[in-house]
Design an enzyme around this catalytic site. Structure first.
Site, PDB file in Angstrom:
ATOM      1  N   HIS A  35       0.848  -1.202   0.000  1.00  0.00           N
ATOM      2  CA  HIS A  35       0.000   0.000   0.000  1.00  0.00           C
ATOM      3  C   HIS A  35       0.883   1.252   0.000  1.00  0.00           C
ATOM      4  O   HIS A  35       0.613   2.224  -0.695  1.00  0.00           O
ATOM      5  CB  HIS A  35      -0.856   0.067   1.272  1.00  0.00           C
TER       6      HIS A  35
ATOM      7  N   GLN B 144      -8.244  -6.200 -11.194  1.00  0.00           N
ATOM      8  CA  GLN B 144      -8.938  -5.049 -10.602  1.00  0.00           C
ATOM      9  C   GLN B 144      -8.538  -3.740 -11.281  1.00  0.00           C
ATOM     10  O   GLN B 144      -9.404  -2.941 -11.647  1.00  0.00           O
ATOM     11  CB  GLN B 144      -8.616  -4.994  -9.106  1.00  0.00           C
TER      12      GLN B 144
END
Ligand code: AMP
Length: 281
Positions: free
Chosen positions: A38, A154
């Site tokens: 992240h 995604q």
């Protein structure tokens, strides 16, 4: 100072204000329990944008009824510290009441791309993802949005959503960040027992082996797929969900290896579902 915004109205106000001042808004949607994967997206956003918004929201509509929504790992205070250190300005941390108020009824489905690979093993998953990301885009109104290659399908679906709905947001895909042994970082790695964690490195080993085969001139996707499957099967406790060798844009199965090709793997190790992918040329 790091600001935490919890309502849709306040988030919109904040972004409209930033836009009026001519600031570039960078957005990183996450489900929290942040790790270095992240942080790679977040650090890139901080470098490239005037204002960075990170959302932390475990989105119920992208989990199947038998999936891990309830036990999905959460640690907001740790996430907040990591984001403050990285120089992030704003966390959007909404409740489900804010995102899906009573009577909520609208969903977005990116046809085709959502039906293969993870979409066929997790029916409805990408409908949930496309819906929440579209909503977040409307609330945060970013100029640029950052996604990880780790979730290759995604980011393709988000790119298609942005294009088809003329959202005018620049989508940036950031390479996968890995542990020392090559395992792709994931919040779900925290579910693994020490032995499972050790075994999980077979995923990247099998894909790197596939890469070597391609580099050595093997052109048959079937042969490569069989080699990956054979290596994955050396771990007894592993169950294969899929091994796919496909086009990097359409996700259609390749008949022959030519140009850029995606090798994507999904497996269960114990009860934990792990995915990873590499692009071979
Ligand atoms: P998640 O919190 O799992 O929904 O992930 C939020 C974002 O971080 C998604 O765009 C992911 O693709 C990205 N991401 C997750 N793990 C990694 C990783 N190991 N490397 C790069 N990006 C990642």
């Amino acid at each position: 100072m790091l600001k935490v915004i919890t309502t849709v109205a306040a988030m919109k106000r904040f972004s409209e204000n930033a836009r009026q001042k001519g600031r570039t808004i960078g957005f990183v949607p996450t489900m929290g329990y942040l790790h270095k994967g992240h942080m790679a997206l977040i650090e890139k956003a901080v470098r490239e944008c005037d204002t960075v918004v990170v959302s932390i929201y475990v989105n119920p509509t992208q989990f199947g009824p038998k999936e891990d929504l309830k036990k999905y790992p959460r640690d907001f205070s740790r996430d907040k510290k990591m984001l403050a250190r990285a120089g992030v300005g704003t966390i959007f941390y909404p409740s489900t009441r804010q995102m899906y108020p009573d009577g909520y009824a609208t969903y977005i489905n990116v046809e085709g791309l959502s039906d293969v690979l993870c979409g066929s093993s997790r029916p409805g998953h990408f409908k949930g993802v496309a819906t929440i990301v579209a909503k977040l885009f409307n609330i945060v109104i970013p100029h640029r949005a950052y996604f990880g290659q780790k979730d290759y399908q995604q980011q393709l679906i988000i790119r298609k959503l942005v294009k088809d709905l003329d959202l005018g947001i620049k989508v940036i895909t950031v390479p996968t960040i890995r542990e020392k042994d090559g395992l792709a970082m994931s919040s779900r790695n925290s579910y693994l027992s020490p032995l499972e964690r050790k075994n999980a490195a077979v995923i990247i080993r099998s894909m790197r082996f596939a890469d070597q085969l391609v580099m050595s001139g093997v052109k048959s996707p079937h042969r490569i797929r069989e080699a990956v499957i054979k290596m994955l099967r050396t771990v007894k406790e592993l169950k294969i969900d899929y091994v796919a060798i496909c086009d990097t844009n359409s996700l259609e199965q390749r008949k022959i290896i030519k140009g850029k090709t995606l090798i994507a793997v999904a497996v269960f190790i114990g009860n934990t579902r792990l995915i990873d992918n590499i692009i071979v040329r």
